[in-house]
Design a protein around this motif. Structure first.
Motif, PDB file in Angstrom:
ATOM      1  N   ALA A 103      25.215   5.867  24.394  1.00  0.00           N
ATOM      2  CA  ALA A 103      25.296   5.863  25.862  1.00  0.00           C
ATOM      3  C   ALA A 103      24.048   6.483  26.486  1.00  0.00           C
ATOM      4  O   ALA A 103      23.520   5.979  27.487  1.00  0.00           O
ATOM      5  CB  ALA A 103      26.548   6.613  26.313  1.00  0.00           C
ATOM      6  N   LEU A 104      23.562   7.559  25.890  1.00  0.00           N
ATOM      7  CA  LEU A 104      22.363   8.217  26.416  1.00  0.00           C
ATOM      8  C   LEU A 104      21.139   7.311  26.304  1.00  0.00           C
ATOM      9  O   LEU A 104      20.330   7.226  27.238  1.00  0.00           O
ATOM     10  CB  LEU A 104      22.119   9.530  25.675  1.00  0.00           C
ATOM     11  N   GLU A 106      21.111   4.055  26.172  1.00  0.00           N
ATOM     12  CA  GLU A 106      21.252   2.941  27.099  1.00  0.00           C
ATOM     13  C   GLU A 106      20.885   3.365  28.515  1.00  0.00           C
ATOM     14  O   GLU A 106      20.273   2.597  29.264  1.00  0.00           O
ATOM     15  CB  GLU A 106      22.695   2.430  27.065  1.00  0.00           C
ATOM     16  N   ASN A 107      21.223   4.601  28.851  1.00  0.00           N
ATOM     17  CA  ASN A 107      20.947   5.104  30.200  1.00  0.00           C
ATOM     18  C   ASN A 107      19.464   5.385  30.425  1.00  0.00           C
ATOM     19  O   ASN A 107      19.012   5.491  31.566  1.00  0.00           O
ATOM     20  CB  ASN A 107      21.755   6.379  30.454  1.00  0.00           C
ATOM     21  N   ASN A 110      17.423   3.398  32.880  1.00  0.00           N
ATOM     22  CA  ASN A 110      17.602   3.555  34.317  1.00  0.00           C
ATOM     23  C   ASN A 110      17.301   4.961  34.808  1.00  0.00           C
ATOM     24  O   ASN A 110      17.656   5.318  35.930  1.00  0.00           O
ATOM     25  CB  ASN A 110      19.048   3.205  34.699  1.00  0.00           C
ATOM     26  N   SER A 111      16.672   5.789  33.970  1.00  0.00           N
ATOM     27  CA  SER A 111      16.415   7.167  34.386  1.00  0.00           C
ATOM     28  C   SER A 111      15.029   7.613  33.954  1.00  0.00           C
ATOM     29  O   SER A 111      14.517   7.187  32.932  1.00  0.00           O
ATOM     30  CB  SER A 111      17.458   8.113  33.766  1.00  0.00           C
ATOM     31  N   TYR A 333      12.636   2.789  36.982  1.00  0.00           N
ATOM     32  CA  TYR A 333      13.424   3.565  36.026  1.00  0.00           C
ATOM     33  C   TYR A 333      12.589   4.170  34.911  1.00  0.00           C
ATOM     34  O   TYR A 333      12.981   5.162  34.292  1.00  0.00           O
ATOM     35  CB  TYR A 333      14.526   2.703  35.404  1.00  0.00           C
TER      36      TYR A 333
END
Length: 494
Positions: A103-104, A106-107, A110-111, A333
């Motif tokens: 999850a990290l 994948e994020n 966008n960060s 991102y």
């Protein structure tokens, strides 16, 4: 003897005792030509294990121990050091919480910037590797950074910084081209040129980074390195790179000691750095007829110059930020703040040389190359708001990254045409644009390392009849007849 022999090993992929390379430590040592009292560095650029398991690292530890013993007994080097860099196969994906890590990662699309907590969590897959590295490495790191680890070693009178750069922390079970991330913004000044020779080892080459971060990572690595060694792709290669962004670097792409997939090919590369002659001689070795032998044919060896050791003078921080300022807020991102160099595309211009009947259309990037080397003055004309000032700002950064010291002057600053006032203007501009503690070094540098960029030169503040005299003052500075000596490039607004 100011020489360092680098034994560049990569991609061993140990999974069990059947790996044939485990029996070849002595063969590697016997293939080497090591001058008496030479300094030797074994730099392993990743994929030491196949699945990042503890039993794989135990086998690797035994192999490297026997290799060091064999080199010491056969060649008696003055020093023998070992540094290991992690690769994607050095990750044990059973470590930590796989769902959280997925999850990290994948994020990350966008960060920006990458939070330290994210790096720490995603790096848990390398815990077995870190334990192995702590056991086998011979140099103590300068700090405990998980991503960019630095080591210091001395080769006679030459100071050397070794950067171990972890590009595997964001690797996945199946790592594809363009899938990795790197916190570029955190390491912009990780290893500045301060008189030491900088060697950087990393496993995955630039293009394995996500496309939004690839260019920044490439520039980051080159600007903080003189010699870059990589692995992963199993194809040995070496050469030099010279570009406007980062100047001169030497690169070595490692061969695979044991490619996974059943291939019987095996090889490594040696690089002898001679700090007296300023050269590096690189040789590829391949496993053939029961021994490692120097490769034959074109491209098997190469001797090139080492990058120069000019100390980089820092820019004034506010001035640097003003050069990069885009003039608008754009979010992306992959980067917290988008800057002018991120979006800049060098425009084409018409080169209209006096005496030539033909006009030559070329990219303005030519101004970074032949125009400066030939020390010719250049005047660029263009419509209002056509991007001339943005071009100058971009050229300033490009010349600076190339090792030159550009000096940006607005035409309206020419309020007096006297030689004394022009010289003072140049010197004051240097003091405003460069580190206040190092500006005097820039002032005293030779003309071939400085270049004046004049923006809106037609806005000078003195009578027109004195204009030619002001230009002649600049030309005398260019010729070294007045101090400080400079070159100059001018842009004019119509």
């Amino acid at each position: 003897m100011s020489k360092l022999l680098i034994i560049h090993l990569s991609d061993l992929h140990i999974s069990n005792e059947q790996n044939p390379i485990l029996k070849r430590a002595e063969a590697i040592a016997n293939s080497l030509i090591v001058e008496p009292d030479a300094h030797v560095l074994i730099l392993f650029t990743g994929d030491i294990a196949f699945g990042g398991k503890e039993h794989e690292y135990r086998l690797a530890s035994d192999f490297l121990s026997r290799l060091k013993i064999a080199i010491s007994k056969t060649h008696h080097p003055s020093t023998l050091n070992l540094i290991c860099v992690p690769g994607n196969h050095d990750c044990d994906f059973s470590q930590g919480n796989a769902d959280v890590r997925t999850a990290l990662l994948e994020n990350l699309k966008n960060s920006s910037p990458v939070a330290q907590g994210v790096i720490d969590e995603c790096s848990n897959v390398l815990k077995p590797f870190e334990a192995f590295r702590a056991e086998v490495e011979t140099l103590a790191p300068l700090g405990t950074d998980a991503i960019w680890r630095k080591y210091h070693v001395k080769c006679d009178d030459t100071e050397i910084i070794i950067n171990s750069v972890n590009t595997a922390w964001s690797a996945k079970m199946s790592t594809g081209v363009g899938s990795l991330f790197f916190p570029n913004e955190k390491y912009q000044k990780a290893s500045p040129r301060n008189g030491a020779f900088r060697i950087t080892g990393t496993h995955l080459p630039y293009h394995w980074l996500h496309q939004a971060a690839y260019r920044d990572f490439r520039r980051l690595l080159r600007q903080n390195s003189d010699l870059i060694l990589t692995g992963h792709e199993h194809e040995g290669n070496f050469g030099t790179n010279v570009d406007s962004e980062s100047g001169h670097t030497v690169f070595i792409e490692g061969a695979a000691l044991y490619p996974h997939g059943g291939s019987q090919e095996s090889g490594f590369i040696c690089a002898e750095l001679d700090f007296v002659t300023g050269s590096v001689h690189t040789t590829a070795f391949n496993w053939k007829q029961g021994a490692y032998q120097p490769a034959q044919g074109e491209g098997a060896t190469m001797t090139v110059s080492l990058p120069g050791g000019h100390e980089t003078i820092g820019l004034n921080r506010e001035w640097d930020e003003s050069l990069r300022d885009l003039g608008a807020s754009i979010k992306h991102y992959a980067k917290e703040k988008i800057e002018l160099p991120d979006l800049w595309v060098y425009p084409e211009i018409i080169f209209d040389n006096a005496g030539d009947n033909e006009q030559l259309i070329e990219n303005t990037k030519r101004l970074l190359e032949s125009k400066i080397d030939e020390r010719q003055d250049t005047l660029i004309l263009g419509d209002q708001s056509s991007g001339k000032t943005a071009l100058l700002r971009t050229l300033f950064l490009a010349f600076y990254e190339k090792g030159l010291y550009p000096i940006f002057i607005q035409g309206k600053s020419f309020s007096n045409a006297s030689a004394r006032d022009i010289i003072k203007l140049v010197q004051d501009s240097i003091r405003q644009q460069y580190d206040e503690n190092q500006a005097e070094v820039v002032i005293s540098e030779a003309a071939d390392r400085k270049i004046i960029l004049l923006d809106n030169i037609d806005r000078y503040g003195f009578p027109a009849k004195y204009f030619n005299g002001a230009i002649q003052t600049l030309q005398k500075m260019q010729a070294g007849l007045l101090q400080p000596p400079i070159q100059f490039l001018t842009l004019k607004r119509l």
